[in-house]
Design a protein around this motif. Structure first.
Motif, PDB file in Angstrom:
ATOM      1  N   ASP A 281      -8.823  -4.937   0.676  1.00 58.18           N
ATOM      2  CA  ASP A 281      -8.084  -5.127   2.162  1.00 58.18           C
ATOM      3  C   ASP A 281      -9.007  -3.924   3.691  1.00 58.18           C
ATOM      4  N   ASN A 282      -9.666  -3.043   3.057  1.00 57.61           N
ATOM      5  CA  ASN A 282     -10.325  -2.477   3.598  1.00 57.61           C
ATOM      6  C   ASN A 282     -12.135  -3.226   4.485  1.00 57.61           C
ATOM      7  N   ALA A 283     -11.780  -3.626   3.319  1.00 52.75           N
ATOM      8  CA  ALA A 283     -13.355  -4.177   3.415  1.00 52.75           C
ATOM      9  C   ALA A 283     -13.155  -4.918   4.808  1.00 52.75           C
TER      10      ALA A 283
ATOM     11  N   ASP B 231     -10.719  -4.998   7.082  1.00 49.38           N
ATOM     12  CA  ASP B 231     -10.520  -4.049   7.654  1.00 49.38           C
ATOM     13  C   ASP B 231     -11.780  -3.526   8.685  1.00 49.38           C
ATOM     14  N   ALA B 232     -13.055  -3.457   8.097  1.00 50.24           N
ATOM     15  CA  ALA B 232     -14.021  -3.011   8.542  1.00 50.24           C
ATOM     16  C   ALA B 232     -14.738  -3.544   8.718  1.00 50.24           C
ATOM     17  N   ILE B 233     -14.835  -5.414   8.313  1.00 46.49           N
ATOM     18  CA  ILE B 233     -15.797  -6.013   9.318  1.00 46.49           C
ATOM     19  C   ILE B 233     -15.531  -6.813  10.108  1.00 46.49           C
TER      20      ILE B 233
ATOM     21  N   ALA C 107     -19.275  -4.273  -1.653  1.00 46.53           N
ATOM     22  CA  ALA C 107     -19.807  -4.226  -1.117  1.00 46.53           C
ATOM     23  C   ALA C 107     -20.218  -4.596   0.046  1.00 46.53           C
ATOM     24  N   ASP C 108     -19.352  -4.247   1.299  1.00 44.12           N
ATOM     25  CA  ASP C 108     -19.820  -4.962   2.671  1.00 44.12           C
ATOM     26  C   ASP C 108     -19.933  -5.335   3.884  1.00 44.12           C
ATOM     27  N   THR C 109     -20.483  -6.082   4.696  1.00 46.50           N
ATOM     28  CA  THR C 109     -21.183  -5.782   5.993  1.00 46.50           C
ATOM     29  C   THR C 109     -20.092  -5.475   7.544  1.00 46.50           C
TER      30      THR C 109
ATOM     31  N   LYS D 241     -13.963  12.350   2.980  1.00 49.70           N
ATOM     32  CA  LYS D 241     -12.724  12.624   2.997  1.00 49.70           C
ATOM     33  C   LYS D 241     -11.963  11.044   2.797  1.00 49.70           C
ATOM     34  N   ILE D 242     -12.598  10.546   2.744  1.00 54.08           N
ATOM     35  CA  ILE D 242     -11.890   8.669   2.278  1.00 54.08           C
ATOM     36  C   ILE D 242     -11.039   9.415   1.222  1.00 54.08           C
ATOM     37  N   PHE D 243     -10.790   9.704   0.312  1.00 53.81           N
ATOM     38  CA  PHE D 243     -10.185   9.612  -0.943  1.00 53.81           C
ATOM     39  C   PHE D 243      -8.638  10.902  -0.952  1.00 53.81           C
TER      40      PHE D 243
ATOM     41  N   PHE E 290      -3.690  10.871   3.059  1.00 52.74           N
ATOM     42  CA  PHE E 290      -3.640  10.603   4.136  1.00 52.74           C
ATOM     43  C   PHE E 290      -5.377  10.702   4.981  1.00 52.74           C
ATOM     44  N   PHE E 291      -6.145  10.537   5.117  1.00 54.44           N
ATOM     45  CA  PHE E 291      -7.165  10.384   5.675  1.00 54.44           C
ATOM     46  C   PHE E 291      -7.381   9.129   6.173  1.00 54.44           C
ATOM     47  N   THR E 292      -7.190   8.400   7.771  1.00 59.54           N
ATOM     48  CA  THR E 292      -7.273   7.599   8.006  1.00 59.54           C
ATOM     49  C   THR E 292      -7.439   7.183   9.111  1.00 59.54           C
ATOM     50  N   THR E 293      -8.972   6.482   9.425  1.00 62.39           N
ATOM     51  CA  THR E 293      -8.761   6.689  11.316  1.00 62.39           C
ATOM     52  C   THR E 293      -7.929   4.744  11.906  1.00 62.39           C
ATOM     53  N   LYS E 294      -7.819   4.297  11.018  1.00 62.98           N
ATOM     54  CA  LYS E 294      -6.869   3.548  11.338  1.00 62.98           C
ATOM     55  C   LYS E 294      -5.489   3.617  12.690  1.00 62.98           C
ATOM     56  N   LYS E 295      -5.225   2.859  13.364  1.00 62.30           N
ATOM     57  CA  LYS E 295      -4.424   2.821  14.414  1.00 62.30           C
ATOM     58  C   LYS E 295      -3.113   3.174  13.331  1.00 62.30           C
TER      59      LYS E 295
ATOM     60  N   GLU F  14      -0.984   1.012  11.056  1.00 65.93           N
ATOM     61  CA  GLU F  14      -1.898   0.546  10.134  1.00 65.93           C
ATOM     62  C   GLU F  14      -2.900   0.562   8.792  1.00 65.93           C
ATOM     63  N   GLY F  15      -2.610   2.192   9.105  1.00 71.10           N
ATOM     64  CA  GLY F  15      -3.509   2.694   7.416  1.00 71.10           C
ATOM     65  C   GLY F  15      -2.252   4.052   7.390  1.00 71.10           C
ATOM     66  N   THR F  16      -1.625   4.054   6.019  1.00 70.99           N
ATOM     67  CA  THR F  16      -1.429   5.097   5.764  1.00 70.99           C
ATOM     68  C   THR F  16      -2.080   6.226   5.073  1.00 70.99           C
ATOM     69  N   GLY F  17      -3.445   5.951   4.493  1.00 76.01           N
ATOM     70  CA  GLY F  17      -4.474   6.595   4.338  1.00 76.01           C
ATOM     71  C   GLY F  17      -4.145   6.606   2.783  1.00 76.01           C
ATOM     72  N   LEU F  18      -3.163   6.562   2.233  1.00 72.21           N
ATOM     73  CA  LEU F  18      -3.363   6.392   0.841  1.00 72.21           C
ATOM     74  C   LEU F  18      -3.247   6.027  -0.647  1.00 72.21           C
ATOM     75  N   GLY F  19      -3.961   4.476   0.597  1.00 73.78           N
ATOM     76  CA  GLY F  19      -4.459   3.527   0.115  1.00 73.78           C
ATOM     77  C   GLY F  19      -5.665   3.909  -1.904  1.00 73.78           C
ATOM     78  N   LEU F  20      -7.115   4.229  -0.716  1.00 76.37           N
ATOM     79  CA  LEU F  20      -8.021   4.885  -1.689  1.00 76.37           C
ATOM     80  C   LEU F  20      -7.317   6.656  -2.299  1.00 76.37           C
ATOM     81  N   THR F  21      -6.807   6.822  -1.813  1.00 77.52           N
ATOM     82  CA  THR F  21      -6.697   8.224  -2.602  1.00 77.52           C
ATOM     83  C   THR F  21      -5.611   7.592  -4.350  1.00 77.52           C
TER      84      THR F  21
ATOM     85  N   GLY G 275     -23.000  -1.072   6.518  1.00 76.58           N
ATOM     86  CA  GLY G 275     -21.775  -1.709   5.748  1.00 76.58           C
ATOM     87  C   GLY G 275     -21.781  -0.509   4.303  1.00 76.58           C
ATOM     88  N   THR G 276     -20.461  -1.172   3.515  1.00 73.89           N
ATOM     89  CA  THR G 276     -20.339   0.553   2.405  1.00 73.89           C
ATOM     90  C   THR G 276     -20.044  -0.797   1.761  1.00 73.89           C
ATOM     91  N   ALA G 277     -20.062   0.431   0.479  1.00 74.17           N
ATOM     92  CA  ALA G 277     -20.353  -0.123  -0.974  1.00 74.17           C
ATOM     93  C   ALA G 277     -19.350   0.604  -2.578  1.00 74.17           C
TER      94      ALA G 277
END
Ligand code: ADP
Length: 239
Positions: free
Chosen positions: A143-145, A147-149, A173-175, A186-188, A191-196, A199-206, A228-230
């Motif tokens: 889901d994050n991938a 959003d990132a693309i 891995a995403d492009t 900080k991604i883990f 509540f860290f999120t860069t989304k609007k 749209e983001g709670t910052g809990l998914g990766l935690t 991109g990110t992997a």
């Protein structure tokens, strides 16, 4: 200091707080939502409809409902996270589980011009792990991938048996737009999120991090801004 140790103690502290806070916050939220429902009913009445302030009133009610739903989403995730359910030990075909997970997102992806590619090891060892918790992790990452693309790109899912130990490795891995070193650190964090907002709670990766830990695995990220990110996940074959 060992980064994963810091992460574990953050988790433990958050886990303890989470349940209490979520319960305390849920009660007032339920009351606010009930009163908003009453206000929404009023919007249907003729004298309110005739009021010059009708539009403002309607917008305010919609805002209250929207933000209460957001807050509820956070408390639900916190409760689920705090519950720390004992993981089950099912016999899992990881390639199949990855395919099932991606099928949930296929529509959204193709709508945005995003292609899923897979590079699976055919005779990948089956693992003993928790199907639904793993699926939650794969879903969060895919889901994050997406959003990132945002639009046009690909998500490549790779699976391999580790060479010398009874573990399987999964790379998603995403492009997409990638992330800065500061964000990567900080991604883990809760509540860290860069989304609007909304749209983001910052809990998914935690939550993903805590699930993988609990399942005896590891999760790492590599990323390059603009490229991109992997996410690299290692899971024990187990049992
Ligand atoms: P949320 O998705 O609600 O923001 P997450 O914990 O899932 O919460 O992710 C936290 C942040 O990590 C995201 O807001 C984003 O900044 C960053 N991130 C996660 N995955 C990716 C990715 N594949 N590419 C770029 N940034 C990412």
């Amino acid at each position: 200091l060992d980064a994963s140790l810091t992460q574990s103690s953050k988790m433990a502290a958050l886990g303890k707080l989470a349940a209490g806070v979520a319960h305390e916050v849920n009660n007032p939220l339920a009351i606010i939502m009930e009163k908003a429902g009453w206000m929404r009913d009023l919007l249907g009445e003729e004298d309110i409809k005739a009021s010059p302030n009708f539009q403002e009133f309607e917008d305010a009610v919609a805002k209250i409902e929207f933000h209460v739903r957001r807050a509820k989403d956070v408390t639900h995730r916190l409760l689920g996270f705090a519950r720390r359910m004992e993981p089950t030990q099912e016999d899992i075909d990881v390639n199949l589980l990855l395919d099932q997970t991606r099928s949930f997102l296929e529509n959204e992806a193709s709508f945005r011009g995003i292609t899923f590619l897979s590079d699976y090891q055919k005779d990948l060892p089956r693992i003993a792990s928790d199907t639904s918790q793993l699926q939650q992790v794969f879903l969060n990452i895919m889901d994050n991938a997406i959003d990132a693309i945002d639009k046009n790109g690909s998500i490549t899912v790779t699976t391999r048996a580790a060479p010398d130990v009874p573990e399987v490795e999964i790379v998603i891995a995403d492009t997409g737009k990638g992330m800065s070193k500061e964000a990567m650190a900080k991604i883990f964090d809760p509540f860290f999120t860069t989304k609007k907002v909304g749209e983001g709670t910052g809990l998914g990766l935690t939550i993903s991090y805590s699930i993988i830990k609990k399942l005896g695995g590891r999760i790492e990220v590599t990323s390059e801004e603009g490229r991109g990110t992997a996410f690299h996940i290692t899971l024990p074959v187990g049992a």
